[in-house]
Design a protein around this motif. Sequence first.
Motif, PDB file in Angstrom:
ATOM      1  N   ALA A 146       0.818  -1.214   0.000  1.00 18.03           N
ATOM      2  CA  ALA A 146       0.000   0.000   0.000  1.00 18.03           C
ATOM      3  C   ALA A 146       0.849   1.261   0.000  1.00 18.03           C
ATOM      4  CB  ALA A 146      -0.927   0.015   1.216  1.00 18.03           C
ATOM      5  N   ILE A 173      -3.185   4.676  -1.249  1.00 18.89           N
ATOM      6  CA  ILE A 173      -2.361   3.606  -1.815  1.00 18.89           C
ATOM      7  C   ILE A 173      -1.331   4.260  -2.729  1.00 18.89           C
ATOM      8  CG2 ILE A 173      -2.316   1.525  -3.245  1.00 18.89           C
ATOM      9  CD1 ILE A 173      -5.268   1.089  -2.516  1.00 18.89           C
ATOM     10  N   VAL A 333      -5.473  -3.020  -2.624  1.00 25.47           N
ATOM     11  CA  VAL A 333      -4.193  -3.354  -1.997  1.00 25.47           C
ATOM     12  C   VAL A 333      -3.771  -4.767  -2.391  1.00 25.47           C
ATOM     13  CG1 VAL A 333      -3.021  -3.760   0.202  1.00 25.47           C
ATOM     14  CG2 VAL A 333      -4.483  -1.752  -0.075  1.00 25.47           C
ATOM     15  N   SER A 336      -2.400  -4.515  -5.770  1.00 25.50           N
ATOM     16  CA  SER A 336      -1.070  -3.916  -5.711  1.00 25.50           C
ATOM     17  C   SER A 336      -0.019  -4.941  -5.303  1.00 25.50           C
ATOM     18  CB  SER A 336      -1.070  -2.740  -4.731  1.00 25.50           C
ATOM     19  OG  SER A 336       0.218  -2.185  -4.602  1.00 25.50           O
TER      20      SER A 336
END
Length: 466
Positions: A146, A173, A333, A336
């Motif tokens: 994040a 983020i 997240v 990611s």
Amino acid sequence: MSKLSIGVDRGGGRPAFRQIADRVREAVAAGLLAPGDRLPAARVLAAQLGLARGTVDTAYALLAGEGFIEGHGAAGTIVSPLLSPAAPPPPPAPAPVPEIGQVTGVLPFRMGLPALDAFPRTLWSRLAARIARRTGPAELAYPDPAGLPELRESIAAYLRVARGIACTPDQVIVTAGFQGALALAAAALLRPGDPVWVEDPGYFLAHGALRAGGARLVPVPVDPAGLDVAAGVAAAPDARLAVVTPTHQATLGVALSLPRRLALLDWAARQGGWIVEDDYDGEFRYSGHPLPALKSLDRADRVLYAGSFSKVLFPALRLGYLVPPAALHAELVAASRVLQGGLPALEQRIVAAFLAEGHFARHIRKMRGLYAVRRAALADALAAAFGDRLSLTLQAGGMHLLARLADAPPDREMVVRALAAGLAPAAVSTMSPSGRAEEGLLLGFTNVAEAAAPGLAARLATAIGR
């Protein structure tokens, strides 16, 4: 024989006899030697090249074994009549029009380049050295997907003050620029074939990223009030996502009007759609106060707010941020973690310090003043260079000018001519997914010094034709 030119590089690592054979093959392939043409006698060629005759004999023997040449005794050595004549070279292809992202280097008028000459490199270097010296074993581990907590805290504090967005560090983020933010949003929200509203004309890299993710682009026209929300609803009321640049439209430079902002938010709330707000240069406004972010009006929590440090600091940094709705945060997240795996920690810590210590706010204020001067200087220089042919609208903010010229070639052709002169404007037509946008040239002014503007404008006029 006069068509054959052979040279030997004695300093190279390739044997001389192989270089001779290479030259003959290349001449045949290029049509410089046709089937039946006579080659120089080995003795003559050896004397011309200052080589032993045996070296040329070896090259000819190699070519004969491959079927390229034939020996005919006293008649000499000829190119094999059995070879097919070389096909004529194809006509040259028309010069392609490079997209903005394909142009490299710091060229005048290039879009998206801040004033790199005015960036505080010495200050940045001191921060980088200080932070690098303080790096311990814990900072060398895998970073949080994040983003580092200290950077997210600095971003949240900045957004609350500068963009009117009430968010906590846990909502932020850190991404690999805007493209990274869009990639995360597409991965979390889109399935192949999902319709997505895009501005027409608009940011071509966003279009490309969405296509790569399997989205079906729905071009929505842009007029002086920004994205035509009613046209978007008419074309695809069930669109999954809308990607917009409401503060300063990515191509035409207009701001999305308040009625259109409210209509867009209403559509998303009613239809369950999502909005990606690309606030790529909202800090730079030269008349009036900076416009509030669309997300600051979002009561239904449907806006994914994306910002980038590429335009306000420097593009090589490749850092940005995303403030998504609470319902999407965990999913983004997770995306990611898979797609980015965390971003370089050293750069994140430097940016965090740059924000927290007040350097970022001071830099923005300085650039806003500098860009106002450079914008006016380039506008005046273009008017002097092109005269009445030029139509130039100065919007309230942004980092580029939109120029339209009467009695001019197509904008793509003008870009090709400008690039040949070392200039890098962009063609509006290349930004239009429908191909229906009115043509024009996009000229970045932030990397054009005030004193250089008249000369560069004159060079552009000469390159594309006065």
